[in-house]
Design a protein around this motif. Structure first.
Motif: not given
Length: 70
Positions: A58-69
């Motif tokens: 869930l790194d994308h919730l902290n400002g990273s880009e897209k989630p990894q599928d």
């Protein structure tokens, strides 16, 4: 739009196909579910279609880009 996800088989997946108009309503739904009363990693998050297939982090919730599928 908000949704409820949970960690299952090391992926964060949609818990239900319901979409909520506010974070408050998503959290209320999560708290009313008997299966969520156990120690599951369950969260109310902004809706993303990727959660249906599952995402590994869930790194994308902290400002990273897209989630990894996965």
């Amino acid at each position: 739009m908000w949704c409820v996800i949970w960690k299952q088989d090391n992926l964060y997946k949609m818990f239900t196909n319901l979409i909520f108009e506010s974070e408050k309503k998503a959290i209320e739904f999560k708290n009313q579910q008997k299966s969520m009363r156990k120690a599951h990693d369950c969260r109310a998050v902004p809706y993303m279609y990727n959660y249906f297939n599952g995402v590994s982090n869930l790194d994308h919730l902290n400002g990273s880009e897209k989630p990894q599928d996965s």
